[in-house]
Design an enzyme around this catalytic site. Structure first.
Site, short mmCIF file in Angstrom:
data_model
loop_
_atom_site.label_atom_id
_atom_site.label_comp_id
_atom_site.label_asym_id
_atom_site.label_seq_id
_atom_site.Cartn_x
_atom_site.Cartn_y
_atom_site.Cartn_z
N ARG A 64 0.81 -1.22 0.00
CA ARG A 64 0.00 0.00 0.00
C ARG A 64 0.85 1.27 0.00
O ARG A 64 1.90 1.32 0.63
CB ARG A 64 -0.92 -0.01 1.23
N HIS A 88 2.65 -12.90 -5.76
CA HIS A 88 1.56 -13.02 -4.77
C HIS A 88 1.01 -14.45 -4.71
O HIS A 88 -0.20 -14.65 -4.63
CB HIS A 88 0.45 -12.03 -5.10
N THR A 89 1.91 -15.43 -4.74
CA THR A 89 1.45 -16.83 -4.71
C THR A 89 0.99 -17.24 -3.32
O THR A 89 1.59 -16.88 -2.32
CB THR A 89 2.59 -17.75 -5.19
N TYR A 90 -0.09 -18.02 -3.30
CA TYR A 90 -0.60 -18.62 -2.06
C TYR A 90 -0.13 -20.07 -1.96
O TYR A 90 -0.33 -20.86 -2.88
CB TYR A 90 -2.14 -18.60 -2.05
N ASP A 136 -2.43 -10.27 8.08
CA ASP A 136 -2.24 -9.52 6.85
C ASP A 136 -1.23 -8.44 7.21
O ASP A 136 -1.59 -7.28 7.40
CB ASP A 136 -3.55 -8.92 6.35
N GLU A 148 4.79 -12.63 0.38
CA GLU A 148 5.12 -11.62 -0.62
C GLU A 148 6.44 -10.94 -0.25
O GLU A 148 6.47 -10.05 0.60
CB GLU A 148 3.99 -10.60 -0.71
#
Length: 345
Positions: free
Chosen positions: A80, A180-182, A250, A311
């Site tokens: 952000r 941004h892989t999970y 997060d 990330e």
């Protein structure tokens, strides 16, 4: 070593291609030219099969139809930017605010929302790679400068998958990309990451406000659920987070950059599968997929805490916290950064 090229649906009417990189050990990685997306990361199992270590789908619409940037490349700036504004050398810039007043993941038309150009593939005795590139202008994503970015995925016979970014620009801009892989290394029937163990080479995490913007304060991990200095069962870490607004993590950890020592590891004691993450930058944002939104999926299954996004990047909102690092990119300059994953099985 092998490269296989197959069609993978369409995005905005344009064909999408998957490149399957295969090493001599049977490890298979699927990369899409759409968003540079890491569609699969399959490793051999003890019974002779293959297990995917990432959340995935064989349907492109399930990737494009969710708002979680699943497995995509992120930029120009990951994370952000407060109020969608920043300064470079005294010049003030305003970019698209796509999450309340803030800019998230480069705005709604960042890296993750384009089909990338395929510059080429390479196959040697020890490694196989695919190189993708993308050019973004201010008219496309509201960030200053015409940026050209190159992303190369390389799979080698030591079971390393590396991702190298490089970028240039014709004007001052920002560059702080990520993937941004999970991840979920457990058996396909396991609905959550609860039984996985996480280690993070970190002493501190960043305090954030209600909009998840760093305040500038660094908070010690010791004695908190954020402490993963020893491999910790995620269920134990998530339990005290259940009463928070997020119902999980997060958050932003400050890590020790290294391409030789892991920044973090994730392992599944039951299967023996393990992923070690390396990064040459000082930040790691982790998101435990806290939603039961139906667009959060793994082969159509929906569960909170279904996967863990890891990330790797420079610490978030650096334009307002220069002590976090420097993500400025100037004309005539090339910036590079690398993320590497090593898998054991």
């Amino acid at each position: 070593m092998e490269i296989v090229k197959v069609p993978f649906g369409k995005f905005n009417g344009q064909p999408v291609t998957k490149f399957i990189l295969v090493n001599d050990n049977g490890v298979q990685v699927g990369i899409l030219d759409f968003a540079g997306l890491l569609q699969s990361f399959k490793v051999p199992t003890k019974d002779g099969g293959l297990a995917d270590m990432v959340l995935t789908s064989e349907n492109l619409d399930e990737f494009t139809g969710n708002g979680f940037c699943t497995n995509r490349l992120i930029g120009r700036v990951a994370g952000r930017i407060a109020n969608g504004e920043f300064k470079i050398d005294g010049q003030e810039y305003h970019v698209e605010q796509n999450e309340g007043q803030n800019t998230l993941h480069g705005g709604k038309n960042g890296f993750y929302n384009h089909i990338w150009h395929v510059d080429g593939t390479k196959l040697t005795d020890d490694a196989v790679s695919v190189t993708l590139s993308l050019t973004l202008t201010e008219e496309m994503d509201t960030f200053p400068g015409k940026m050209h970015v190159v992303a190369t995925y390389t799979l080698d016979n030591n079971d390393n998958l590396s991702l190298q970014f490089s970028a240039t620009s014709d004007a001052d801009t920002l560059f702080n990309p990520t993937n941004h892989t999970y991840w979920n290394l457990s058996k396909a029937a396991a609905p959550t990451i609860d039984d996985l163990k996480l280690y993070v080479n970190s002493k501190d995490h960043l305090a954030v406000d209600d909009g998840k913007i760093p305040t500038g304060e660094k908070v010690a991990n010791a004695g908190t659920p954020f402490d993963f200095s020893k491999p910790t069962k995620l269920a134990d870490a998530l339990k005290p987070m259940a009463n928070t607004k997020e119902n999980g993590f997060d958050d932003i950890w400050e890590v020790e950059p290294s391409l030789d020592e892991p920044v973090a590891t994730l392992e599944d004691p039951e299967s023996g599968r393990k992923m070690s993450l390396y990064s040459d930058r000082n930040g790691l944002v982790m998101y435990t997929m806290n939603s039961d939104d139906p667009t959060v999926y793994n082969h159509g299954e929906v569960h909170p805490h279904n996967g863990l996004a890891m990330e790797a990047q420079t610490l978030s909102d650096t334009p307002h916290h220069p002590e976090f690092g420097n993500v400025n990119l100037h004309p005539g300059e090339e910036k590079t950064c690398t993320i590497k994953w090593h898998v054991e099985y």
